[in-house]
Design a protein around this motif. Sequence first.
Motif, PDB file in Angstrom:
ATOM      1  N   ALA A  99       9.829  32.678   4.653  1.00  0.00           N
ATOM      2  CA  ALA A  99      10.614  33.209   3.506  1.00  0.00           C
ATOM      3  C   ALA A  99       9.937  33.987   2.377  1.00  0.00           C
ATOM      4  O   ALA A  99      10.956  34.555   1.617  1.00  0.00           O
ATOM      5  N   ALA A 100       8.805  33.794   2.317  1.00  0.00           N
ATOM      6  CA  ALA A 100       8.363  34.242   0.572  1.00  0.00           C
ATOM      7  C   ALA A 100       8.131  35.711   0.684  1.00  0.00           C
ATOM      8  O   ALA A 100       7.921  36.089  -0.384  1.00  0.00           O
ATOM      9  N   HIS A 101       7.949  36.365   1.708  1.00  0.00           N
ATOM     10  CA  HIS A 101       7.639  37.794   1.908  1.00  0.00           C
ATOM     11  C   HIS A 101       8.734  38.528   1.083  1.00  0.00           C
ATOM     12  O   HIS A 101       9.883  38.251   1.401  1.00  0.00           O
ATOM     13  N   PRO A 102       8.440  39.423   0.215  1.00  0.00           N
ATOM     14  CA  PRO A 102       9.642  40.232  -0.278  1.00  0.00           C
ATOM     15  C   PRO A 102      10.389  40.928   0.491  1.00  0.00           C
ATOM     16  O   PRO A 102      11.744  41.265   0.150  1.00  0.00           O
ATOM     17  N   ALA A 103       9.775  41.108   1.739  1.00  0.00           N
ATOM     18  CA  ALA A 103      10.756  42.345   2.610  1.00  0.00           C
ATOM     19  C   ALA A 103      11.802  41.190   3.460  1.00  0.00           C
ATOM     20  O   ALA A 103      12.725  41.970   3.867  1.00  0.00           O
ATOM     21  N   VAL A 104      11.499  40.139   3.501  1.00  0.00           N
ATOM     22  CA  VAL A 104      12.173  39.007   4.261  1.00  0.00           C
ATOM     23  C   VAL A 104      13.506  38.949   3.620  1.00  0.00           C
ATOM     24  O   VAL A 104      13.582  38.064   2.479  1.00  0.00           O
ATOM     25  N   THR A 105      14.581  39.248   4.065  1.00  0.00           N
ATOM     26  CA  THR A 105      15.921  38.989   3.430  1.00  0.00           C
ATOM     27  C   THR A 105      16.745  37.888   4.139  1.00  0.00           C
ATOM     28  O   THR A 105      17.700  37.305   3.201  1.00  0.00           O
ATOM     29  N   PRO A 163      -2.919  34.989   4.698  1.00  0.00           N
ATOM     30  CA  PRO A 163      -2.734  35.523   3.480  1.00  0.00           C
ATOM     31  C   PRO A 163      -1.595  34.958   2.557  1.00  0.00           C
ATOM     32  O   PRO A 163      -0.828  34.651   3.154  1.00  0.00           O
ATOM     33  N   ASN A 164      -1.707  35.236   1.385  1.00  0.00           N
ATOM     34  CA  ASN A 164      -0.643  34.929   0.384  1.00  0.00           C
ATOM     35  C   ASN A 164       0.648  35.663   0.777  1.00  0.00           C
ATOM     36  O   ASN A 164       0.648  37.129   0.506  1.00  0.00           O
ATOM     37  N   PRO A 165       1.767  35.262   0.927  1.00  0.00           N
ATOM     38  CA  PRO A 165       2.839  36.099   1.378  1.00  0.00           C
ATOM     39  C   PRO A 165       3.699  36.953   0.567  1.00  0.00           C
ATOM     40  O   PRO A 165       4.374  37.704   0.737  1.00  0.00           O
ATOM     41  N   THR A 166       3.405  36.319  -0.990  1.00  0.00           N
ATOM     42  CA  THR A 166       3.990  37.029  -2.186  1.00  0.00           C
ATOM     43  C   THR A 166       3.441  38.179  -2.511  1.00  0.00           C
ATOM     44  O   THR A 166       3.807  38.830  -3.110  1.00  0.00           O
ATOM     45  N   SER A 167       2.098  38.487  -2.103  1.00  0.00           N
ATOM     46  CA  SER A 167       1.413  39.598  -2.352  1.00  0.00           C
ATOM     47  C   SER A 167       1.058  40.526  -1.370  1.00  0.00           C
ATOM     48  O   SER A 167       0.343  41.487  -1.525  1.00  0.00           O
ATOM     49  N   LEU A 168       1.988  40.329  -0.129  1.00  0.00           N
ATOM     50  CA  LEU A 168       1.805  41.490   0.969  1.00  0.00           C
ATOM     51  C   LEU A 168       2.699  42.493   0.958  1.00  0.00           C
ATOM     52  O   LEU A 168       3.738  42.508   1.714  1.00  0.00           O
ATOM     53  N   THR A 169       2.730  43.348  -0.076  1.00  0.00           N
ATOM     54  CA  THR A 169       3.880  44.465  -0.040  1.00  0.00           C
ATOM     55  C   THR A 169       3.333  45.694   0.106  1.00  0.00           C
ATOM     56  O   THR A 169       4.003  46.801   0.011  1.00  0.00           O
ATOM     57  N   SER A 170       1.989  46.031   0.252  1.00  0.00           N
ATOM     58  CA  SER A 170       1.691  47.388   0.574  1.00  0.00           C
ATOM     59  C   SER A 170       0.322  47.339   1.277  1.00  0.00           C
ATOM     60  O   SER A 170      -0.209  46.220   1.576  1.00  0.00           O
ATOM     61  N   LEU A 186       6.284  45.132   7.529  1.00  0.00           N
ATOM     62  CA  LEU A 186       6.985  44.757   6.564  1.00  0.00           C
ATOM     63  C   LEU A 186       7.029  45.453   5.162  1.00  0.00           C
ATOM     64  O   LEU A 186       7.891  45.944   4.550  1.00  0.00           O
ATOM     65  N   PRO A 187       5.531  46.218   4.821  1.00  0.00           N
ATOM     66  CA  PRO A 187       5.615  47.160   3.784  1.00  0.00           C
ATOM     67  C   PRO A 187       6.549  48.476   4.149  1.00  0.00           C
ATOM     68  O   PRO A 187       7.239  49.060   3.214  1.00  0.00           O
ATOM     69  N   LEU A 188       6.596  48.885   5.513  1.00  0.00           N
ATOM     70  CA  LEU A 188       7.469  49.935   5.766  1.00  0.00           C
ATOM     71  C   LEU A 188       8.899  49.698   5.575  1.00  0.00           C
ATOM     72  O   LEU A 188       9.678  50.303   5.148  1.00  0.00           O
ATOM     73  N   CYS A 189       9.204  48.651   6.002  1.00  0.00           N
ATOM     74  CA  CYS A 189      10.548  47.890   5.645  1.00  0.00           C
ATOM     75  C   CYS A 189      10.853  48.036   4.302  1.00  0.00           C
ATOM     76  O   CYS A 189      12.231  48.587   3.670  1.00  0.00           O
ATOM     77  N   LEU A 190      10.098  47.585   3.444  1.00  0.00           N
ATOM     78  CA  LEU A 190      10.471  47.591   1.890  1.00  0.00           C
ATOM     79  C   LEU A 190      10.314  49.017   1.473  1.00  0.00           C
ATOM     80  O   LEU A 190      11.544  49.367   0.559  1.00  0.00           O
ATOM     81  N   SER A 191       9.659  50.021   2.090  1.00  0.00           N
ATOM     82  CA  SER A 191       9.776  51.459   1.536  1.00  0.00           C
ATOM     83  C   SER A 191      11.036  52.065   2.042  1.00  0.00           C
ATOM     84  O   SER A 191      11.432  53.044   1.309  1.00  0.00           O
TER      85      SER A 191
END
Length: 312
Positions: free
Chosen positions: A262-268, A305-312, A194-199
């Motif tokens: 739904a909460a992870h920022p990478a999930v659209t 883990p908190n889904p909203t903080s898993l960005t890196s 998911l971090p790779l998708c964001l990047s």
Amino acid sequence: MSPVKPVGLGFGLLGTTNTAPISDAQAEEMFAAAWEMGLRRFDTAPLYGGRLSEERLGRLLRGHPRDACVLSTKVGRYRAYAAHVVNPKDNPGDWHDYTREMTLRSVEESLRLLGTDHLDIVFVHDCDAYLDAARDGALPALAELKAQGVIGAVGCGSNSAATHAALLRDSDLDVLMVAGRFTLLDQSAADTLLPLCLSRGVQVELAAPFNSGILATGPDVAATRFDYQPPDAALRDRVRAIQAACQAEGVALKRAALHYAAAHPAVTRLVLGLIHADGLRSNLDDLSAPVPDTLWPALARLDIPNPTSLTS
């Protein structure tokens, strides 16, 4: 209120034959309800009933404006038409073919059955053990079709986060359908994918947020499933603990499962299974209702883990 993330529907149920079959009348009722609720993102695959799902979805789409919906199918994994299903995850007789020739033929057949001249997304399906074949055959063929305007986006659909990550590192993908790998029970997509998708700016459609059912039904329904299989006692106990933590925060397990995915920022987008109107409305209501800020810390005590903080 609107759901916290857009919602699509997967039409695997339209391909069931001996396992939980639904009639054409039931399918029409479900589809009409989904359309009335504003859903316009629909996914199918040749695997689902050996194209039975594509055939039936094509009939359901007749009379509806094509450009009003986002339509996807898949290539690479196949099943005989209306085959008897013993194991939905790995059914005897299923086969894989990621060659250029088969990919082009498959898309042509999907277009015919779905009654359209273009597809918004085509996913390479379950290529976990066939990464090189997908890279060499299916993905270049889909890129050709994208350049021709036959398809709008190229993606990968898999239950394996490692498969997605491996393809994404060296292939030009627009969207991933990640099934069951960012849920209350399984966060295997969180560390790398998911971090790779964001990047990379790659969209993520998160399917199977209930892991085939247990996060919707709870642990005590005898017929419930985890990744298409009966859960063992340890897994049921794990869900029981998660359910208790959610209830202590005033949140039902099903609502928590949907919001977590739904909460992870990478999930659209979330992709849910086609179900009867009451069940679909219940899911949309759950996604539209807030959950307390205390829910994620409560679940963190269970090593979720908190889904909203898993960005890196």
